[in-house]
Motif scaffolding. Structure first.
Motif, PDB file in Angstrom:
ATOM      1  N   PRO A 151      32.447  39.159  31.703  1.00  0.00           N
ATOM      2  CA  PRO A 151      32.278  38.325  32.898  1.00  0.00           C
ATOM      3  C   PRO A 151      33.170  37.086  32.822  1.00  0.00           C
ATOM      4  CG  PRO A 151      30.375  38.104  31.441  1.00  0.00           C
ATOM      5  CD  PRO A 151      31.275  39.134  30.827  1.00  0.00           C
ATOM      6  N   GLY A 152      33.757  36.696  33.939  1.00  0.00           N
ATOM      7  CA  GLY A 152      34.617  35.507  33.948  1.00  0.00           C
ATOM      8  C   GLY A 152      35.896  35.750  34.710  1.00  0.00           C
ATOM      9  N   ARG A 153      36.115  36.993  35.122  1.00  0.00           N
ATOM     10  CA  ARG A 153      37.342  37.325  35.843  1.00  0.00           C
ATOM     11  C   ARG A 153      37.233  36.833  37.290  1.00  0.00           C
ATOM     12  NH1 ARG A 153      41.320  41.589  35.981  1.00  0.00           N
ATOM     13  NH2 ARG A 153      41.496  42.385  38.094  1.00  0.00           N
ATOM     14  N   MET A 154      38.318  36.319  37.809  1.00  0.00           N
ATOM     15  CA  MET A 154      38.290  35.868  39.208  1.00  0.00           C
ATOM     16  C   MET A 154      38.215  37.090  40.122  1.00  0.00           C
ATOM     17  SD  MET A 154      40.677  33.141  41.192  1.00  0.00           S
ATOM     18  CE  MET A 154      41.961  34.071  42.014  1.00  0.00           C
ATOM     19  N   THR A 193      42.236  37.204  30.562  1.00  0.00           N
ATOM     20  CA  THR A 193      43.561  36.980  30.004  1.00  0.00           C
ATOM     21  C   THR A 193      43.602  37.544  28.584  1.00  0.00           C
ATOM     22  OG1 THR A 193      43.610  34.962  31.251  1.00  0.00           O
ATOM     23  CG2 THR A 193      45.279  35.206  29.560  1.00  0.00           C
ATOM     24  N   GLY A 194      44.688  38.240  28.237  1.00  0.00           N
ATOM     25  CA  GLY A 194      44.772  38.843  26.903  1.00  0.00           C
ATOM     26  C   GLY A 194      43.996  40.145  26.886  1.00  0.00           C
ATOM     27  N   PRO A 195      43.636  40.601  25.678  1.00  0.00           N
ATOM     28  CA  PRO A 195      43.005  41.923  25.567  1.00  0.00           C
ATOM     29  C   PRO A 195      41.516  41.916  25.923  1.00  0.00           C
ATOM     30  CG  PRO A 195      43.297  40.939  23.389  1.00  0.00           C
ATOM     31  CD  PRO A 195      43.885  39.969  24.366  1.00  0.00           C
ATOM     32  N   ASP A 196      40.898  40.716  26.070  1.00  0.00           N
ATOM     33  CA  ASP A 196      39.446  40.650  26.250  1.00  0.00           C
ATOM     34  C   ASP A 196      39.006  41.084  27.640  1.00  0.00           C
ATOM     35  OD1 ASP A 196      39.466  39.665  23.782  1.00  0.00           O
ATOM     36  OD2 ASP A 196      39.129  37.562  24.336  1.00  0.00           O
ATOM     37  N   SER A 197      37.763  41.494  27.687  1.00  0.00           N
ATOM     38  CA  SER A 197      37.200  41.801  29.002  1.00  0.00           C
ATOM     39  C   SER A 197      35.721  41.437  29.006  1.00  0.00           C
ATOM     40  CB  SER A 197      37.507  43.267  29.312  1.00  0.00           C
ATOM     41  OG  SER A 197      36.397  43.998  29.493  1.00  0.00           O
ATOM     42  N   SER A 254      34.684  34.733  29.037  1.00  0.00           N
ATOM     43  CA  SER A 254      33.226  34.947  29.103  1.00  0.00           C
ATOM     44  C   SER A 254      32.464  33.884  28.325  1.00  0.00           C
ATOM     45  CB  SER A 254      32.861  36.316  28.534  1.00  0.00           C
ATOM     46  OG  SER A 254      33.600  37.307  29.163  1.00  0.00           O
ATOM     47  N   GLU A 255      32.987  33.523  27.137  1.00  0.00           N
ATOM     48  CA  GLU A 255      32.260  32.555  26.303  1.00  0.00           C
ATOM     49  C   GLU A 255      32.118  31.225  27.046  1.00  0.00           C
ATOM     50  OE1 GLU A 255      34.725  34.422  25.423  1.00  0.00           O
ATOM     51  OE2 GLU A 255      34.495  35.192  23.368  1.00  0.00           O
ATOM     52  N   GLU A 289      28.557  26.304  46.855  1.00  0.00           N
ATOM     53  CA  GLU A 289      28.481  27.728  46.543  1.00  0.00           C
ATOM     54  C   GLU A 289      29.399  28.040  45.365  1.00  0.00           C
ATOM     55  OE1 GLU A 289      28.699  32.102  48.688  1.00  0.00           O
ATOM     56  OE2 GLU A 289      29.117  30.325  49.872  1.00  0.00           O
ATOM     57  N   VAL A 290      28.800  28.522  44.285  1.00  0.00           N
ATOM     58  CA  VAL A 290      29.599  28.939  43.129  1.00  0.00           C
ATOM     59  C   VAL A 290      29.529  30.460  43.084  1.00  0.00           C
ATOM     60  CG1 VAL A 290      30.016  28.686  40.657  1.00  0.00           C
ATOM     61  CG2 VAL A 290      28.911  26.829  41.929  1.00  0.00           C
ATOM     62  N   VAL A 291      30.666  31.091  43.324  1.00  0.00           N
ATOM     63  CA  VAL A 291      30.706  32.548  43.401  1.00  0.00           C
ATOM     64  C   VAL A 291      30.532  33.109  41.988  1.00  0.00           C
ATOM     65  CG1 VAL A 291      32.231  34.484  43.977  1.00  0.00           C
ATOM     66  CG2 VAL A 291      32.255  32.395  45.365  1.00  0.00           C
ATOM     67  N   GLU A 292      29.809  34.210  41.898  1.00  0.00           N
ATOM     68  CA  GLU A 292      29.632  34.860  40.593  1.00  0.00           C
ATOM     69  C   GLU A 292      30.968  35.485  40.187  1.00  0.00           C
ATOM     70  OE1 GLU A 292      27.082  35.272  37.631  1.00  0.00           O
ATOM     71  OE2 GLU A 292      26.677  34.235  39.493  1.00  0.00           O
ATOM     72  N   PRO A 293      31.484  35.209  38.985  1.00  0.00           N
ATOM     73  CA  PRO A 293      32.754  35.829  38.617  1.00  0.00           C
ATOM     74  C   PRO A 293      32.608  37.334  38.446  1.00  0.00           C
ATOM     75  CG  PRO A 293      31.878  34.551  36.777  1.00  0.00           C
ATOM     76  CD  PRO A 293      30.953  34.331  37.936  1.00  0.00           C
ATOM     77  N   ALA A 294      33.700  38.043  38.597  1.00  0.00           N
ATOM     78  CA  ALA A 294      33.656  39.488  38.409  1.00  0.00           C
ATOM     79  C   ALA A 294      33.686  39.787  36.913  1.00  0.00           C
ATOM     80  CB  ALA A 294      34.831  40.131  39.118  1.00  0.00           C
ATOM     81  N   VAL A 295      33.409  41.030  36.594  1.00  0.00           N
ATOM     82  CA  VAL A 295      33.459  41.469  35.198  1.00  0.00           C
ATOM     83  C   VAL A 295      34.678  42.359  35.073  1.00  0.00           C
ATOM     84  CG1 VAL A 295      32.238  42.758  33.420  1.00  0.00           C
ATOM     85  CG2 VAL A 295      30.969  41.444  35.106  1.00  0.00           C
TER      86      VAL A 295
END
Ligand code: CTP
Length: 414
Positions: free
Chosen positions: A168-171, A162-166, A131-132, A152-158
């Protein structure tokens, strides 16, 4: 040198799947499988660093084609030019912040970036990163610039990263990306050609004094996505944007933007647009109340505290619906509801549609941790009689497409 299918006019579409060094690369194995299953020709172009995540052998086996990472591996074949010319679409999934920055700068230091610099077909970047990194102004600025250039830049999912974090930034899931690829190859339907659509988005600010206001948490992303999708489908779009950032507005290159601040200004602009609009969509979060007057000078702190008197704003949606400016005008409202002990979200939304006279109401559940900003959402679309026309969940851009489908179906009813 091979030509794209569009130029040849036959054969399956050729899709170049770029893979960069994100952990989500493993999900792109499923993406390649899905695209192959859909009958597409697929060439995988991994960046050299991404071979650490998924190896060349896997890509060759899944795609059934040779896999190269550098222009020099097939210098005689001038592979980046051949790939770029024969591709009907290039999708990069996952697209790291690093590759996004390179594409923005026009760097061509491997076969994928060289192909992207040469390609004239549609390009779809599917970001995946922490996310950062996604929210960093450098990445956001790169993304805004690329979108301006028509990439077109797709909005990443939330969700889980990777790791314990969650965050925005997930594919997005491979199924969603595969659907997007196929939709882009099919070309957006031009079913809104000739229609004028006015959409309000964002959240109004009601002035207390020259520096303070009463506002809300709406970002305008949903409204901007609807405007972007409607423009792609051929509509003439006016976006009345209440306090929406330029990054969000960059998603809507083809629309006429009318910036507004307060509910009164938003109402004025929507009424003006309504004179010749075929479809009105009130996606903005409009303040129900405003201070009875805005102080001319900054209000000073006193020991007596501060009491504000609020007066009601007019209900723009209800006004537009009850005094229609034009025949066959379709009016769509939004009901962002939290629900409570007494009524559920759907019931509140249905009541709101009836009360305000909207033809269609998009009901979505919101909360302090839900509904606002670049997050996935779930919507139910009801008509003015309370009938459910559809339910869907996913990214706001996918929801925007669903809404436009529902509007088209509604307008076609006998
Ligand atoms: N809306 C409007 N004018 C207002 C308030 C809301 O046009 N003054 C529109 C919104 O744009 C949205 C719909 O009405 O399309 C529902 O907004 P919402 O804030 O959920 O409705 P309210 O009437 O404010 O209901 P609530 O009592 O739940 O706040």
């Amino acid at each position: 040198m091979s030509e794209s299918r569009a130029a040849r006019g036959d054969g399956p579409h050729h899709v170049v799947v770029g893979v960069t060094a994100g952990i989500a690369a493993y999900k792109s194995c499923t993406l390649v499988r899905l695209l192959k299953k859909a009958g597409l020709d697929v060439t995988v172009v991994p960046t050299p660093a991404s071979l650490d995540m998924v190896g060349r052998t896997t890509w060759e086996a899944l795609s059934g084609r040779d896999v190269h990472t550098l222009v020099t591996e097939n210098a005689a074949g001038v592979e980046h030019v051949g790939l770029a010319r024969s591709a009907d679409l290039v999708v990069v999934a996952p697209a790291t912040a690093n590759t996004i920055a390179k594409v923005r700068a026009g760097v061509a230091d491997n076969l994928l970036t060289a192909t992207l610099l040469t390609a004239t077909c549609p390009i779809l970047l599917v970001p995946a990163m922490h996310s950062e990194m996604w929210l960093n102004p450098a990445t956001q600025d790169n993304v805004a610039t690329l979108r301006h250039r028509g990439i077109e830049v797709v909005e990443p999912a939330v969700g889980q990263l990777t790791g314990p974090d969650s965050g925005p930034g997930r594919m997005p899931e491979p199924e969603e990306i595969a659907q997007l690829v196929q939709a882009r190859l099919a070309g957006a339907p031009r079913d809104l050609t000739g229609l004028k659509i006015a959409i309000s988005a964002g959240g109004t600010h009601e002035a207390i004094d020259p520096v303070r206001f009463i506002g809300n948490r709406s970002t305008g992303i949903f409204g901007a996505e609807i405007a972007a999708a409607a423009t792609q489908r051929g509509a003439d779009v006016t976006l009345v944007a209440a306090n929406v950032t330029s990054e969000v507005l960059a998603r809507v290159p083809g629309a006429r933007i009318v910036p507004v601040v307060s509910a009164a200004q938003l109402g004025e602009s929507m009424h003006a647009a309504a004179r010749d609009a075929d479809i009105l969509i009130m996606a903005a979060a409009v303040a129900d109340y405003r201070p009875d007057h805005a102080a001319e000078a900054k209000i000073k702190k006193t020991e007596a505290g501060l009491t504000l008197t609020l007066v009601e704003n007019s209900d723009i949606l209800a006004e537009l619906a009850h005094h229609r400016h034009k025949e066959r005008q379709t009016i769509v409202g939004f009901a962002a509801e939290t629900g409570d002990g007494e009524h559920d979200v759907l019931q509140y939304g249905r009541d709101k549609a009836r009360r305000k006279g909207a033809d269609l109401m998009v009901i979505n559940e919101v909360g302090t941790d839900r509904g606002f900003g670049p997050v996935n959402t779930a919507v139910t679309i009801v008509d003015r009689d309370g009938n459910i026309l559809g339910t869907a969940s996913g990214t706001k851009s996918a929801m925007a497409r669903h809404l436009l489908d529902a509007i088209v179906t509604w307008r076609e009813r006998p």
